[in-house]
Design a protein around this motif. Structure first.
Motif, PDB file in Angstrom:
ATOM      1  N   HIS A  53      21.238  79.320   5.762  1.00  0.00           N
ATOM      2  CA  HIS A  53      20.317  80.149   6.538  1.00  0.00           C
ATOM      3  C   HIS A  53      19.150  79.351   7.108  1.00  0.00           C
ATOM      4  N   ASN A  54      18.918  78.153   6.616  1.00  0.00           N
ATOM      5  CA  ASN A  54      17.764  77.346   7.027  1.00  0.00           C
ATOM      6  C   ASN A  54      18.089  76.517   8.270  1.00  0.00           C
ATOM      7  N   LEU A  55      18.411  77.197   9.360  1.00  0.00           N
ATOM      8  CA  LEU A  55      18.770  76.515  10.602  1.00  0.00           C
ATOM      9  C   LEU A  55      17.519  76.067  11.347  1.00  0.00           C
ATOM     10  N   PRO A  56      17.645  75.046  12.204  1.00  0.00           N
ATOM     11  CA  PRO A  56      16.508  74.625  13.025  1.00  0.00           C
ATOM     12  C   PRO A  56      16.164  75.713  14.050  1.00  0.00           C
ATOM     13  N   THR A  61      19.201  74.606  17.834  1.00  0.00           N
ATOM     14  CA  THR A  61      20.538  75.045  17.413  1.00  0.00           C
ATOM     15  C   THR A  61      21.468  75.168  18.608  1.00  0.00           C
ATOM     16  N   VAL A  62      20.973  75.703  19.716  1.00  0.00           N
ATOM     17  CA  VAL A  62      21.782  75.811  20.936  1.00  0.00           C
ATOM     18  C   VAL A  62      22.189  74.424  21.428  1.00  0.00           C
ATOM     19  N   LEU A  63      21.248  73.504  21.461  1.00  0.00           N
ATOM     20  CA  LEU A  63      21.555  72.145  21.920  1.00  0.00           C
ATOM     21  C   LEU A  63      22.557  71.453  21.001  1.00  0.00           C
ATOM     22  N   MET A  64      22.387  71.624  19.691  1.00  0.00           N
ATOM     23  CA  MET A  64      23.326  71.016  18.736  1.00  0.00           C
ATOM     24  C   MET A  64      24.704  71.656  18.835  1.00  0.00           C
ATOM     25  N   THR A  65      24.752  72.960  19.066  1.00  0.00           N
ATOM     26  CA  THR A  65      26.033  73.645  19.212  1.00  0.00           C
ATOM     27  C   THR A  65      26.765  73.146  20.449  1.00  0.00           C
ATOM     28  N   ALA A  66      26.032  73.015  21.553  1.00  0.00           N
ATOM     29  CA  ALA A  66      26.648  72.509  22.782  1.00  0.00           C
ATOM     30  C   ALA A  66      27.210  71.110  22.565  1.00  0.00           C
ATOM     31  N   LEU A  82      28.473  80.379  12.865  1.00  0.00           N
ATOM     32  CA  LEU A  82      27.716  80.433  14.115  1.00  0.00           C
ATOM     33  C   LEU A  82      28.343  79.530  15.172  1.00  0.00           C
ATOM     34  N   HIS A  83      28.723  78.339  14.788  1.00  0.00           N
ATOM     35  CA  HIS A  83      29.287  77.393  15.747  1.00  0.00           C
ATOM     36  C   HIS A  83      30.672  77.816  16.219  1.00  0.00           C
ATOM     37  N   ASN A  84      31.442  78.491  15.364  1.00  0.00           N
ATOM     38  CA  ASN A  84      32.791  78.908  15.750  1.00  0.00           C
ATOM     39  C   ASN A  84      32.822  80.229  16.510  1.00  0.00           C
ATOM     40  N   GLU A  85      31.924  81.157  16.161  1.00  0.00           N
ATOM     41  CA  GLU A  85      32.026  82.508  16.715  1.00  0.00           C
ATOM     42  C   GLU A  85      30.913  82.877  17.688  1.00  0.00           C
ATOM     43  N   GLY A  86      29.759  82.252  17.602  1.00  0.00           N
ATOM     44  CA  GLY A  86      28.613  82.644  18.422  1.00  0.00           C
ATOM     45  C   GLY A  86      28.878  82.549  19.915  1.00  0.00           C
ATOM     46  N   GLY A  87      28.864  83.682  20.587  1.00  0.00           N
ATOM     47  CA  GLY A  87      29.033  83.720  22.036  1.00  0.00           C
ATOM     48  C   GLY A  87      30.459  83.578  22.517  1.00  0.00           C
ATOM     49  N   LYS A  88      31.410  83.664  21.624  1.00  0.00           N
ATOM     50  CA  LYS A  88      32.815  83.490  22.019  1.00  0.00           C
ATOM     51  C   LYS A  88      33.573  84.811  21.885  1.00  0.00           C
ATOM     52  N   PHE A  89      34.158  85.272  22.992  1.00  0.00           N
ATOM     53  CA  PHE A  89      34.929  86.521  22.987  1.00  0.00           C
ATOM     54  C   PHE A  89      36.351  86.334  23.506  1.00  0.00           C
ATOM     55  N   ALA A  90      36.578  85.348  24.324  1.00  0.00           N
ATOM     56  CA  ALA A  90      37.835  85.242  25.068  1.00  0.00           C
ATOM     57  C   ALA A  90      39.064  85.268  24.162  1.00  0.00           C
ATOM     58  N   GLU A  91      39.055  84.492  23.091  1.00  0.00           N
ATOM     59  CA  GLU A  91      40.231  84.440  22.230  1.00  0.00           C
ATOM     60  C   GLU A  91      40.489  85.780  21.555  1.00  0.00           C
ATOM     61  N   SER A  92      39.445  86.399  21.024  1.00  0.00           N
ATOM     62  CA  SER A  92      39.609  87.695  20.357  1.00  0.00           C
ATOM     63  C   SER A  92      40.103  88.760  21.320  1.00  0.00           C
ATOM     64  N   LEU A  93      39.542  88.789  22.532  1.00  0.00           N
ATOM     65  CA  LEU A  93      39.973  89.782  23.511  1.00  0.00           C
ATOM     66  C   LEU A  93      41.406  89.528  23.960  1.00  0.00           C
ATOM     67  N   SER A  94      41.782  88.279  24.075  1.00  0.00           N
ATOM     68  CA  SER A  94      43.157  87.941  24.443  1.00  0.00           C
ATOM     69  C   SER A  94      44.141  88.438  23.392  1.00  0.00           C
ATOM     70  N   VAL A  95      43.795  88.245  22.130  1.00  0.00           N
ATOM     71  CA  VAL A  95      44.659  88.709  21.034  1.00  0.00           C
ATOM     72  C   VAL A  95      44.750  90.227  21.055  1.00  0.00           C
ATOM     73  N   MET A  96      43.611  90.891  21.254  1.00  0.00           N
ATOM     74  CA  MET A  96      43.628  92.360  21.311  1.00  0.00           C
ATOM     75  C   MET A  96      44.526  92.847  22.440  1.00  0.00           C
ATOM     76  N   HIS A  97      44.403  92.232  23.618  1.00  0.00           N
ATOM     77  CA  HIS A  97      45.244  92.633  24.752  1.00  0.00           C
ATOM     78  C   HIS A  97      46.722  92.363  24.470  1.00  0.00           C
ATOM     79  N   ARG A  98      47.010  91.253  23.819  1.00  0.00           N
ATOM     80  CA  ARG A  98      48.404  90.921  23.518  1.00  0.00           C
ATOM     81  C   ARG A  98      49.020  91.949  22.571  1.00  0.00           C
ATOM     82  N   PHE A  99      48.293  92.345  21.542  1.00  0.00           N
ATOM     83  CA  PHE A  99      48.842  93.273  20.554  1.00  0.00           C
ATOM     84  C   PHE A  99      48.769  94.729  20.989  1.00  0.00           C
TER      85      PHE A  99
END
Length: 159
Positions: A53-56, A61-66, A82-99
């Motif tokens: 929880h002790n993030l900069p 954090t945005v710069l380090m994530t980029a 945070l690094h894997n999921e923050g601001g990312k929707f495309a993969e999840s939405l693609s899976v939802m549409h596929r199923f």
């Protein structure tokens, strides 16, 4: 309160099993990816999300994530979620549409906030619900800080 990050949407296995229920429809409520990242950051540093929880600062954090997402080394302290999921929707939405195929409807949070009656009526139609219920507005939930400071006035999402 609206929960815009349903954890089940990130589970391919769960979505696959749920999609086997032929009458089940999926609704995804998304928002601007930067707003999602900031909200998730605020959630984590408040001690509610997965550690550490002790993030900069948010900007650091945005710069380090980029940098990390471009192949750089993992920053310290490192919050994998945070690094894997923050601001990312495309993969999840693609899976939802596929199923779910045509049994999934994606709404943008800005639609709901700007045109609540229109959006709610579209939701009722999608669900096959006959209702004359309406909504003039929705309460703001999970309000954090940071997008305005990060992006500057006039640069946050709007319909």
């Amino acid at each position: 309160d609206l929960q815009e990050t349903a954890v089940i949407s990130y589970s391919m296995r769960s979505l696959k099993y749920l999609s086997q229920l032929p009458a089940l429809r999926a609704i995804a409520l998304v928002r601007d990816p930067a707003e999602h990242f900031v909200s998730l950051y605020n959630y984590i540093v408040a001690g509610k999300g997965p550690p550490p929880h002790n993030l900069p600062s948010l900007l650091d954090t945005v710069l380090m994530t980029a940098s990390y997402r471009s192949g750089g080394s993992a920053p310290l302290p490192f919050n994998q979620y945070l690094h894997n999921e923050g601001g990312k929707f495309a993969e999840s939405l693609s899976v939802m549409h596929r199923f779910f195929g045509d049994r999934v409807r994606v709404f943008h949070l800005d639609e709901l906030l700007a045109l609540p009656d229109v959006t709610i009526n579209e939701l009722w139609r999608f669900l096959g619900v006959i209702s004359n219920a309406s909504a003039k507005s929705f309460p703001l939930a999970n309000k954090g800080s940071g997008v305005l400071a990060l992006c500057g006035a006039g640069n946050v999402s709007a319909l």
